[in-house]
Motif scaffolding. Structure first.
Motif, short mmCIF file in Angstrom:
data_model
loop_
_atom_site.label_atom_id
_atom_site.label_comp_id
_atom_site.label_asym_id
_atom_site.label_seq_id
_atom_site.Cartn_x
_atom_site.Cartn_y
_atom_site.Cartn_z
N GLU A 207 5.49 -1.98 -11.62
CA GLU A 207 4.39 -2.57 -10.86
C GLU A 207 4.06 -1.72 -9.63
OE1 GLU A 207 5.83 -6.55 -10.29
OE2 GLU A 207 5.56 -6.97 -12.43
N SER A 208 5.09 -1.16 -9.02
CA SER A 208 4.88 -0.30 -7.84
C SER A 208 4.11 0.96 -8.23
CB SER A 208 6.23 0.09 -7.23
OG SER A 208 6.94 -1.04 -6.83
N LEU A 209 4.46 1.54 -9.36
CA LEU A 209 3.77 2.75 -9.82
C LEU A 209 2.28 2.47 -10.03
CD1 LEU A 209 3.97 5.72 -10.83
CD2 LEU A 209 4.43 4.80 -13.11
N CYS A 210 1.98 1.26 -10.55
CA CYS A 210 0.59 0.92 -10.84
C CYS A 210 -0.21 0.54 -9.59
CB CYS A 210 0.52 -0.25 -11.82
SG CYS A 210 1.17 0.13 -13.45
N SER A 211 0.45 0.05 -8.55
CA SER A 211 -0.35 -0.56 -7.47
C SER A 211 0.01 -0.23 -6.03
CB SER A 211 -0.31 -2.09 -7.64
OG SER A 211 1.01 -2.53 -7.50
N LEU A 212 1.21 0.29 -5.78
CA LEU A 212 1.64 0.51 -4.39
C LEU A 212 0.69 1.44 -3.64
CD1 LEU A 212 4.14 -0.74 -3.08
CD2 LEU A 212 5.35 1.41 -3.47
N HIS A 213 0.13 2.44 -4.36
CA HIS A 213 -0.71 3.45 -3.71
C HIS A 213 -2.05 2.89 -3.27
CE1 HIS A 213 -1.77 3.33 -7.87
NE2 HIS A 213 -2.75 4.20 -7.75
N HIS A 214 -2.37 1.68 -3.71
CA HIS A 214 -3.61 1.07 -3.23
C HIS A 214 -3.48 0.60 -1.79
CE1 HIS A 214 -4.35 0.25 -7.73
NE2 HIS A 214 -4.95 1.37 -7.36
#
Ligand SMILES: NC(=O)c1ccc[n+]([C@@H]2O[C@H](COP(=O)([O-])OP(=O)(O)OC[C@H]3O[C@@H](n4cnc5c(N)ncnc54)[C@H](OP(=O)(O)O)[C@@H]3O)[C@@H](O)[C@H]2O)c1
Length: 228
Positions: A207-214
């Protein structure tokens, strides 16, 4: 369709990340050395392409990148999760132990990032998996000096690349994990039982890979239940 590259995919946390991403409908390139384990993983979903690679060898990385670029025009994310651990008192560490730690935990990730950079699209995310031992100010463990130093290097590389890749709009973050019950942990600390399973941590990392960078860039985050 989103495309992700996950290293250290043959077992432990990486394997669970791959399964979670594939379940979410993303296409995942699953990288590790153990071909048999990767082939078994690939059978779990048509969304998984397994690639045998030794990340400590430049030519092997180049071969893997060629396979990836033949199947995906652009990547949405790269998870540098592959890692190695030697548990040995500092005074007994041989030069070769240091080479293994530095090659396996920092140089391999740096080389893969360099070679995959042309494929990483604007808005993509590089997530590096470090350790609580590689987090400044955390409690350290005797026997893990080389491992912790190499993981600390990966954490600082994260901050450096977040700055360097700003114009490319590629975000770079780092998770410093606490103890997770995997083969790596069991081999290094046979008597210890971690409070988290690979499945639990794998889902969080996916989940972090998919969304943390937002919501963040260039961040080094401690992710641990026990370690102070
Ligand atoms: N478990 C914990 O408590 C814990 C805590 C903090 C941080 N971490 C970090 O989390 C990450 C995953 O750990 P884990 O516990 O899941 O470890 P693991 O079960 O030992 O898995 C490590 C993975 O890395 C791959 N790998 C190692 N060297 C490689 C190489 N030269 N080329 C390609 N692949 C390589 C291994 O695959 P092959 O052997 O098939 O190549 C394996 O899939 C590591 O970076 C580790 O340092 C773990």
């Amino acid at each position: 369709l989103k495309y992700y590259v996950v290293t250290g995919a043959s077992r432990g946390i990486g394997r669970e990340v791959v399964l979670k991403l594939a379940n979410l409908g993303h296409h995942v390139f699953a990288l590790a050395r153990n071909t048999a384990a990767l082939e078994q993983l690939q059978e779990a979903s048509k969304n998984i392409t397994s690639i045998t690679v030794d990340l400590t060898k430049s030519q092997s990385i180049e071969n893997a990148v060629a396979v990836i670029s033949s199947k995906a025009e652009q990547l949405d994310g790269l998870l540098n999760n592959a890692g190695v651990l030697i548990n040995k008192p500092f005074l007994e560490l041989a030069e070769n132990d240091w080479q293994q730690m530095l090659n396996g935990n920092i140089l391999s990730a740096a080389q893969l990032i360099q070679k995959l950079h042309p494929l990483l699209k604007r808005g993509s995310h590089i997530l590096n998996i470090s350790s609580m031992g590689g987090f400044q100010g955390s409690q350290k463990f005797a026997g893990l000096s080389a491992y912790s130093a190499s993981k600390g290097a990966l954490a600082i590389l994260t901050e450096a690349l977040a700055e360097e890749f700003k114009d490319d709009q590629i975000k770079v973050n780092c998770l410093c994990l606490g103890a997770v019950q995997t083969e790596m942990l069991a081999e290094a600390f046979p008597d210890y039982h971690a409070p988290l399973t690979a499945v639990e941590m794998g889902h969080y990392v996916a989940e972090s890979l998919c969304s943390l960078h937002h919501i963040m860039n260039g961040k080094i985050l401690p992710i641990a239940l026990t370690t102070p």
